[in-house]
Scaffold this active site. Structure first.
Site, PDB file in Angstrom:
ATOM      1  N   ASP A  59     119.456  17.882  44.589  1.00  0.00           N
ATOM      2  CA  ASP A  59     119.843  18.097  45.977  1.00  0.00           C
ATOM      3  C   ASP A  59     121.104  18.948  45.926  1.00  0.00           C
ATOM      4  OD1 ASP A  59     120.869  18.070  48.511  1.00  0.00           O
ATOM      5  OD2 ASP A  59     120.768  15.903  48.783  1.00  0.00           O
ATOM      6  N   ASN A  86     116.367  30.993  46.718  1.00  0.00           N
ATOM      7  CA  ASN A  86     115.410  30.828  47.796  1.00  0.00           C
ATOM      8  C   ASN A  86     115.628  29.556  48.610  1.00  0.00           C
ATOM      9  OD1 ASN A  86     112.634  31.091  49.168  1.00  0.00           O
ATOM     10  ND2 ASN A  86     112.456  29.155  48.045  1.00  0.00           N
ATOM     11  N   TYR A 153     122.008  28.200  61.819  1.00  0.00           N
ATOM     12  CA  TYR A 153     121.193  28.723  60.717  1.00  0.00           C
ATOM     13  C   TYR A 153     121.331  30.239  60.624  1.00  0.00           C
ATOM     14  CZ  TYR A 153     116.906  29.883  58.119  1.00  0.00           C
ATOM     15  OH  TYR A 153     115.996  30.386  57.221  1.00  0.00           O
ATOM     16  N   LYS A 157     122.749  32.323  57.412  1.00  0.00           N
ATOM     17  CA  LYS A 157     121.997  33.388  56.737  1.00  0.00           C
ATOM     18  C   LYS A 157     122.716  34.727  56.849  1.00  0.00           C
ATOM     19  CE  LYS A 157     118.420  31.288  54.987  1.00  0.00           C
ATOM     20  NZ  LYS A 157     118.217  31.269  53.523  1.00  0.00           N
ATOM     21  N   ILE A 185     107.329  33.507  58.733  1.00  0.00           N
ATOM     22  CA  ILE A 185     106.394  33.333  57.633  1.00  0.00           C
ATOM     23  C   ILE A 185     105.755  31.957  57.747  1.00  0.00           C
ATOM     24  CG2 ILE A 185     106.092  33.407  55.130  1.00  0.00           C
ATOM     25  CD1 ILE A 185     107.107  36.045  56.384  1.00  0.00           C
ATOM     26  N   THR A 187     104.912  28.928  56.542  1.00  0.00           N
ATOM     27  CA  THR A 187     105.245  28.038  55.423  1.00  0.00           C
ATOM     28  C   THR A 187     105.563  26.643  55.957  1.00  0.00           C
ATOM     29  OG1 THR A 187     107.649  28.373  55.502  1.00  0.00           O
ATOM     30  CG2 THR A 187     106.356  30.006  54.274  1.00  0.00           C
TER      31      THR A 187
END
Length: 244
Positions: A59, A86, A153, A157, A185, A187
């Site tokens: 973690d 990633n 977020y 980023k 995407i 996912t």
């Protein structure tokens, strides 16, 4: 001789597909946190594709965990050739008129602080590489147009993009650094934070009429890993959702 590649968040989605794309002839260290069963499957697939894989669980939302993770990596190898940062996640949506300090810390710890710390810790291992060592960081299309209820977020980023440019300047000419900026995407990331209706709306609003797949991002990462004259660049892979 193949490359030694370290991928964080390799258990599912973009990280898992990147492992598959980069597998042939290479040694991969696959980091994961809670996706134990899926990363075991990724390991098997990497080996079927002609690569080797070692799993590292952590973690990474604390400094000590990042230190321990890279220490375990360094016990296995004396250098790495590629670092793919990633791991990340939106964590939770929140309106900007109700921002909570602990949520801001969680989102930045997962998406920014861990990436910065792991990069720093891996630099000595990358410097020992003789095979065009490089770092690829994952950003997000939200840095281009913002994201309602995802502004923390987006900011995290955005910091990744700025950090990547700094790395590219500071570490050249020995180590390259670039980032990939994915659009929407399909996912497991979105299964947790986006409704099916939102996903359909984003797809219909894309000039290509669809959302992306992990392989679209993995192919861009492969390009950055292999082209030794790309440095300090952010590559947008979004189907035209954001054009600049």
């Amino acid at each position: 001789m193949g490359k030694i590649i370290f991928i964080t968040g390799a258990g599912t989605g973009i990280g898992a597909e990147t492992a598959r794309i980069l597998a042939p002839g290479n040694m991969l260290f696959l980091h994961y946190n809670v996706s134990g069963e899926s990363v075991e499957q990724v390991k098997k697939e990497v080996e079927k594709l002609g690569g080797k894989a070692c799993l590292l669980q952590a973690d990474i939302t604390s400094e000590i965990a990042c230190v321990h993770l890279v220490s375990r990596l360094a016990e296995e190898v004396d250098h790495i050739d590629v670092l793919v940062n990633n791991a990340g996640g939106l964590v939770q949506r929140q309106a900007t008129d109700a921002l909570q300090w602990d949520l801001m810390e969680k989102i930045f710890a997962l998406n920014t602080f861990s990436l910065m710390k792991i990069s720093s810790l891996c630099i000595p291992l990358l410097r020992k590489s003789s095979q065009d060592p490089n770092i690829v960081n994952l950003s997000s299309v939200v840095v281009r147009h913002g994201g309602p209820t995802a502004t923390i977020y987006a900011a995290a980023k955005g910091a990744v993009d700025v950090f990547t440019r700094g790395l590219a300047r500071e570490l050249a000419p020995k180590i390259r650094a670039n980032s990939v900026v994915p659009g929407v995407i399909d996912t497991p990331f979105h299964k947790k934070v986006s409704t099916p209706e939102q996903m359909k709306a984003w797809a219909s609003g894309n000039p290509l009429g669809r959302n992306g797949m992990p392989v679209n991002i993995a192919q861009a990462i492969k390009l950055l890993v292999e082209d030794d004259f790309i440095n300090g660049t952010s590559i947008d892979i979004n189907g035209g959702l954001n054009i600049r």
